[in-house]
Design an enzyme around this catalytic site. Structure first.
Site, PDB file in Angstrom:
ATOM      1  CE1 TYR A 161      -2.917   3.182   0.844  1.00 35.48           C
ATOM      2  CE2 TYR A 161      -1.885   3.181   3.014  1.00 35.48           C
ATOM      3  CZ  TYR A 161      -2.674   3.802   2.056  1.00 35.48           C
ATOM      4  OH  TYR A 161      -3.205   5.030   2.323  1.00 35.48           O
TER       5      TYR A 161
ATOM      6  NE  ARG B 175      -3.271  -3.989  10.817  1.00 31.66           N
ATOM      7  CZ  ARG B 175      -4.054  -2.914  10.732  1.00 31.66           C
ATOM      8  NH1 ARG B 175      -5.348  -3.053  10.564  1.00 31.66           N
ATOM      9  NH2 ARG B 175      -3.548  -1.712  10.840  1.00 31.66           N
TER      10      ARG B 175
ATOM     11  N   GLY C 257       3.027  -5.799   8.898  1.00 36.36           N
ATOM     12  CA  GLY C 257       3.160  -4.509   8.208  1.00 36.36           C
ATOM     13  C   GLY C 257       2.918  -3.293   9.091  1.00 36.36           C
TER      14      GLY C 257
HETATM   15  N1  UDP Z   1      -5.882  -2.222  15.328  1.00 32.26           N
HETATM   16  C1  UDP Z   1      -6.202  -3.118  16.327  1.00 32.26           C
HETATM   17  N2  UDP Z   1      -7.360  -3.831  16.213  1.00 32.26           N
HETATM   18  C2  UDP Z   1      -8.197  -3.705  15.149  1.00 32.26           C
HETATM   19  C3  UDP Z   1      -7.886  -2.758  14.141  1.00 32.26           C
HETATM   20  C4  UDP Z   1      -6.708  -2.039  14.260  1.00 32.26           C
HETATM   21  O1  UDP Z   1      -5.461  -3.283  17.309  1.00 32.26           O
HETATM   22  O2  UDP Z   1      -9.230  -4.402  15.112  1.00 32.26           O
HETATM   23  C5  UDP Z   1      -4.652  -1.405  15.455  1.00 32.26           C
HETATM   24  C6  UDP Z   1      -3.706  -1.549  14.280  1.00 32.26           C
HETATM   25  O3  UDP Z   1      -2.833  -2.650  14.482  1.00 32.26           O
HETATM   26  C7  UDP Z   1      -2.987  -0.199  14.304  1.00 32.26           C
HETATM   27  C8  UDP Z   1      -4.052   0.767  14.841  1.00 32.26           C
HETATM   28  O4  UDP Z   1      -5.034  -0.064  15.479  1.00 32.26           O
HETATM   29  O5  UDP Z   1      -1.923  -0.232  15.215  1.00 32.26           O
HETATM   30  C9  UDP Z   1      -4.725   1.573  13.750  1.00 32.26           C
HETATM   31  O6  UDP Z   1      -5.132   0.676  12.727  1.00 32.26           O
HETATM   32  P1  UDP Z   1      -6.076   1.123  11.530  1.00 32.26           P
HETATM   33  O7  UDP Z   1      -6.334  -0.110  10.698  1.00 32.26           O
HETATM   34  O8  UDP Z   1      -7.258   1.844  12.075  1.00 32.26           O
HETATM   35  O9  UDP Z   1      -5.235   2.187  10.724  1.00 32.26           O
HETATM   36  P2  UDP Z   1      -3.750   2.119  10.048  1.00 32.26           P
HETATM   37  O10 UDP Z   1      -2.809   2.620  11.105  1.00 32.26           O
HETATM   38  O11 UDP Z   1      -3.494   0.716   9.610  1.00 32.26           O
HETATM   39  O12 UDP Z   1      -3.880   3.053   8.901  1.00 32.26           O
END
Ligand code: UDP
Length: 323
Positions: free
Chosen positions: A141, A276, A278
């Site tokens: 991405y 998760r 990445g």
């Molecule tokens: N996250 C989490 N649980 C979830 C969704 C996201 O712990 O169900 C964490 C994710 O690992 C990251 C943060 O929340 O550290 C923000 O994730 P999001 O997908 O909202 O945005 P990103 O930072 O990926 O753009």
């Protein structure tokens, strides 16, 4: 001005369209509706359904609308999905973006404001992050967004196409009309609010063994209205180049959940899950350049306000736009 908004049926595009119209601009929304929602398109805008991956769609739409400028939001934007299926990210975000640029050049549209991302930096060497940090994306991405920045940089150099790259941190919140509705949803704040709405039993915390004070990832959450305002400033000005958009304060996943408990009054059970792939531990913006050069001043920097606005929208739309 007449503004051509790609991805205007998506989360950030819909709110920016609303604010552009409020300011008296004319807006043409171009969206495939693959991930956007027809109901998220402000009724004052002209809507054209089309796909950036089909050069004919974008050539025709650009030729018939002859806009003064483009705001480009249409893209795939999920880190996790991009790790599973990189090809769709390069095809949509890079090839689709190039088709858009070709159509702009063919129709002499001089200026583009591009939705870029802090994911172009990868694992930052310094926090807060300024615009001159090395860009070494950790996922397809971020790489796809960086590649399109590169295309725009060369088009500025060689074809005189003016461009501004807005590198967002974590967009959140809502206006009264438009909010966040992805299917499937993967973002932290809406998923937490789904628990408060009874749509889910708990929120999973992706990793609690990061090198942060409470072990969970830290992000810089920015109100969607503030993001949209920055786009309008970038559009109406003459500056070019990259700007980080964030509030400069980071919140951990646990702090975000605590804020949601306070705002919703729900206990929101949380369970720890594996990291998760990445995900960098900490992403926080230094946005002084945007303050100084764009004259941008966030109105809603406080996470609690951002959460209240998101909660108000989700309560009104418990099943999103399709309800
Ligand atoms: N996250 C989490 N649980 C979830 C969704 C996201 O712990 O169900 C964490 C994710 O690992 C990251 C943060 O929340 O550290 C923000 O994730 P999001 O997908 O909202 O945005 P990103 O930072 O990926 O753009």
């Amino acid at each position: 001005m007449k503004i051509f908004v790609t991805g205007g049926a998506g989360y950030i595009g819909s709110v920016t369209t609303e604010l552009l119209l409020d300011r008296g601009h004319e807006v043409v929304v171009f969206d495939s509706l693959e991930r956007g929602h027809r109901k998220a398109v402000d009724e004052r805008a002209t809507f054209v359904q089309g796909d950036l991956r089909n050069p004919g769609d974008i050539q025709d739409a650009m030729a018939s609308s002859k806009p003064d400028a483009v705001m480009h939001f249409a893209a795939f934007a999920l880190v996790g999905e991009s790790m599973e299926d990189p090809g769709i990210y390069f095809r949509n975000n890079v090839v689709g973006g190039l088709n858009l640029v070709d159509a702009m050049l063919a129709n002499e549209v001089p200026r583009i404001v591009f939705s870029s991302t802090c994911a172009t930096y990868g694992q930052p060497e310094v926090i807060p992050m300024h615009e001159d940090l090395p860009q070494v994306p950790q996922n397809p991405y971020g790489e796809s967004k960086l590649q399109f920045e590169g295309i725009l940089r060369w088009m500025r150099e060689r074809k005189n196409l003016q461009s501004v790259f807005l590198r967002y941190f974590n967009a959140a919140g809502a206006t009264e009309k438009f909010g966040e509705d992805h299917d499937p949803e993967s973002h932290l704040i809406p998923l937490i609010l789904f628990v408060a709405l009874g749509r889910r039993d708990n929120i999973k915390i992706f990793g609690d063994d990061y090198e942060t004070p409470d072990g969970t990832c830290i992000r810089d959450y920015i109100h969607i209205i503030d993001l949209a305002q920055a786009h309008i400033l970038a559009l109406e000005g003459t500056m070019q180049g990259a700007y980080n958009l964030g509030n400069g304060s980071g919140y951990s996943v646990r702090e975000v959940i605590d804020t949601a408990r306070e705002v919703t009054g729900h206990d929101i059970p949380a369970v720890t899950a594996p990291r998760r792939p990445g995900d960098p531990a900490r992403l926080v913006a230094a946005a002084e350049k945007a303050h100084r050069e764009l004259g941008w001043k966030p109105r809603y920097p406080d996470l609690k306000t951002i959460m209240e606005h998101a909660w108000a929208w989700h309560q009104k739309h418990p099943n999103g736009y399709e309800a």
